[in-house]
Design a protein around this motif. Structure first.
Motif, PDB file in Angstrom:
ATOM      1  N   LEU A 100      49.694  41.807  37.463  1.00 43.94           N
ATOM      2  CA  LEU A 100      48.969  41.411  36.153  1.00 43.94           C
ATOM      3  C   LEU A 100      49.730  41.901  35.195  1.00 43.94           C
ATOM      4  CD1 LEU A 100      46.410  40.052  35.411  1.00 43.94           C
ATOM      5  CD2 LEU A 100      45.322  42.275  35.255  1.00 43.94           C
ATOM      6  N   GLU A 151      44.632  35.098  42.568  1.00 42.68           N
ATOM      7  CA  GLU A 151      44.659  36.626  42.766  1.00 42.68           C
ATOM      8  C   GLU A 151      44.487  37.314  41.462  1.00 42.68           C
ATOM      9  OE1 GLU A 151      47.783  37.088  45.749  1.00 42.68           O
ATOM     10  OE2 GLU A 151      46.566  36.313  47.293  1.00 42.68           O
ATOM     11  N   ARG A 152      45.567  36.706  40.666  1.00 45.33           N
ATOM     12  CA  ARG A 152      45.932  37.310  39.401  1.00 45.33           C
ATOM     13  C   ARG A 152      44.610  37.068  38.394  1.00 45.33           C
ATOM     14  NH1 ARG A 152      49.717  38.240  42.271  1.00 45.33           N
ATOM     15  NH2 ARG A 152      48.081  39.772  42.449  1.00 45.33           N
ATOM     16  N   GLU A 155      42.177  39.771  38.907  1.00 44.63           N
ATOM     17  CA  GLU A 155      42.567  40.996  38.238  1.00 44.63           C
ATOM     18  C   GLU A 155      42.072  40.599  36.723  1.00 44.63           C
ATOM     19  OE1 GLU A 155      45.915  41.573  41.533  1.00 44.63           O
ATOM     20  OE2 GLU A 155      46.287  41.196  39.503  1.00 44.63           O
ATOM     21  N   TYR A 156      42.363  39.794  36.106  1.00 46.92           N
ATOM     22  CA  TYR A 156      42.388  39.550  34.700  1.00 46.92           C
ATOM     23  C   TYR A 156      40.866  39.336  34.481  1.00 46.92           C
ATOM     24  CZ  TYR A 156      41.340  35.873  31.233  1.00 46.92           C
ATOM     25  OH  TYR A 156      40.585  35.257  30.076  1.00 46.92           O
ATOM     26  N   GLU A 158      38.346  40.714  35.838  1.00 49.01           N
ATOM     27  CA  GLU A 158      38.065  42.159  36.049  1.00 49.01           C
ATOM     28  C   GLU A 158      38.162  43.264  34.591  1.00 49.01           C
ATOM     29  OE1 GLU A 158      38.094  43.971  39.713  1.00 49.01           O
ATOM     30  OE2 GLU A 158      37.038  45.879  39.270  1.00 49.01           O
ATOM     31  N   ALA A 217      34.856  40.267  40.950  1.00 50.02           N
ATOM     32  CA  ALA A 217      35.379  41.125  40.059  1.00 50.02           C
ATOM     33  C   ALA A 217      34.202  41.298  38.726  1.00 50.02           C
ATOM     34  CB  ALA A 217      36.705  40.520  39.301  1.00 50.02           C
TER      35      ALA A 217
END
Ligand code: PNW
Length: 482
Positions: A100, A151-152, A155-156, A158, A217
């Motif tokens: 990320l 997947e990224r 994370e973003y 979150e 997330a």
């Protein structure tokens, strides 16, 4: 003809949310400020021939600098909620397929300040995490054809939910993944402009996966928030009577509606869609465990509706009609569907060439209620483009008001049928960058003069303010003015 004006009103439920909607790349501008890096829409719009008149979102509505003025306008209209999107490339400008990268505080700060400004004005923010501005670095590594993008995204999501979740009650993971997948990767009229049917179906799956990872997330980072997903569901029908015509309906319903609804809400892909598309892909990008991740459901489903979808079987005897309203491309967004055509419809169309039939909105909301009883619904986009002009400081956009009037009655019809519709977001608050059409199409209820950035309330905005103030629509379109 005589005009009957009745002041009789049809009321909305108490607490019904009245909003407008925008998206980051369409309104913000400031594309190189405070650390933002390019998205696929910067690349696409700066590629000659991709957008009408070579328009780009470099400045757009300059909302990045004028958001206080814009929130003040919303307050004048009386809207109780506002749907906007966060530009991923502002939040993690150095993202790569593998990581990320660092969070950009200046990027987060803009949205945090916007949220505060809205709350201070009594307007509830509804945040979309992805409205099409994918960081270019991720596209360079495969974009939505790669699961690493999903997947990224998780994370973003979150990061944003952790930063805003103390003040934002509703996070929408994705806006219209149908457009991202099929217009971006099959017909190529949207960024990244690819024309590979197999890639479009891989994108469908990775967007679904992104919703699942994003929902997980948000629930981790902001446990009290509601998770939503906004789909541009199609009200598909045929005027044909043959089995082949009805099969065309099934097929388009599968590609536009069920391929998103079923995995997210039921944890499975529709078997008929897998069969229909077998000549294009074997769906081997769906890995064991993926459907459990995708199957996160939603706390509230966002439905975007503009226009009906009418299909019929194409037997190859005449040129295939492709009036599906999705822009001109030699490549169809309808993968594996050469036996389907989209006939021209009689009657009124908007400046987009989209025909108007408010019944579709009722049908979609009632269908969702029937198939998923209790699932709360928001109309997250509805509106129309017309060729508006400012004359003596006014915009007499009668057709837009009529469009809104008809569609608000359609929402009431759905409520009468028991559908739990909690709010309505008009697309759009401002005239803005209409993707491949640039600034040539105006969807706003607020007119924007792009030379001066001057905002002018259209008549439809004043009419909408009246609806909000009364929490009701009149039977006759003309009888309500703020
Ligand atoms: C939606 N189609 O886009 C988007 O969510 C908005 O950003 C956009 O401005 C609005 O509707 C009006 O177009 C769509 O081709 C773009 O079917 C294209 C299609 C549908 C929706």
């Amino acid at each position: 003809p005589t005009t009957t004006t009745t002041t009789e009103l049809r009321r909305f439920p108490a607490g019904f949310a009245w909003g407008t909607a925008t998206a980051a790349y369409q309104v913000e501008g400031a594309v190189a400020e405070d650390g933002r890096t390019p998205s696929i829409w910067d690349t696409f719009s700066h590629t000659p021939g991709r957008v009408v008149d070579g328009d780009t979102g470099d400045v757009a509505d300059d909302h990045y600098h004028r958001f206080r003025e814009d929130v003040a306008l919303m307050r004048r209209l009386g809207t109780t909620t506002y749907r906007f999107s966060v530009a991923w490339p502002r939040i993690t400008p150095q993202v790569s397929a593998d990581a990320l990268g660092p969070v950009n505080p200046a990027g987060l700060q803009f949205y945090s300040t916007l949220v505060d400004e809205l709350l201070a004005a009594g307007i509830e923010p509804v945040v979309t995490l992805y409205h099409w501005d994918l960081p270019q670095a991720l596209e360079d590594a495969g974009g939505w054809t790669s699961r690493r993008t999903a997947e990224r995204f998780g994370e973003y999501a979150e990061v944003v939910a952790a930063a805003l979740g103390d003040r934002v009650r509703t996070f929408t993971t994705l806006n219209e993944p149908w457009c991202s997948a099929y217009l971006g990767y099959a017909s190529g009229v949207h960024a990244p402009g690819r024309t590979e049917p197999a890639a479009a179906l891989a994108a469908v799956h990775h967007l679904n996966l992104a919703h699942g990872l994003g929902a997980l997330a948000v629930r981790r980072a902001a446990p009290s928030a509601r998770v939503s997903l906004t789909l541009n569901l199609a009200w598909v029908r045929t005027e044909g009577t043959s089995p082949a015509d009805h099969d065309a309906v099934r097929r388009v319903d599968g590609l536009q509606n069920r391929v998103f609804l079923d995995p997210v809400l039921r944890g499975e892909y529709p078997a008929d869609v897998l069969v229909d598309t077998a000549s294009v892909t074997d769906w081997s990008f769906v890995l064991p465990g993926d459907l459990d991740l995708v199957h996160q459901g939603v706390d509230v489903l966002g439905v975007n509706y503009y226009s009906p979808t009418v299909v019929r079987a194409w037997d190859g005897s005449a040129p295939r009609a492709e009036n599906d309203g999705h822009g001109n491309s030699a490549h169809s967004p309808w993968v594996a569907s050469t036996d389907v055509e989209f006939p021209e419809l009689p009657g009124h169309t908007t400046a987009m060439g989209w025909s108007v039939d408010a019944r579709g909105l009722t049908e979609l909301l009632v269908r969702m209620h029937r198939e998923h009883p209790g699932l709360e619904l928001l109309v997250t986009e509805n509106g129309a483009a017309y060729d508006d002009v400012v004359v003596a400081g006014q915009v007499h956009d009668v057709e837009r008001t009529e469009y809104l009037h008809a569609h608000l009655h359609a929402v009431l019809d759905a409520l009468d049928a028991g559908a739990p519709v909690r709010g309505y977001f008009l697309w759009s608050f401002l005239d803005n960058f209409e993707w491949g059409y640039g600034f040539s199409k105006r969807f706003g209820i607020v007119h924007v003069d792009y030379l001066t950035q001057r905002r002018t309330l259209k008549d439809s905005a004043l009419w909408y303010a009246g609806v909000i103030a009364q929490n009701a629509v009149p039977q006759e379109v003309a009888s309500l003015r703020a």
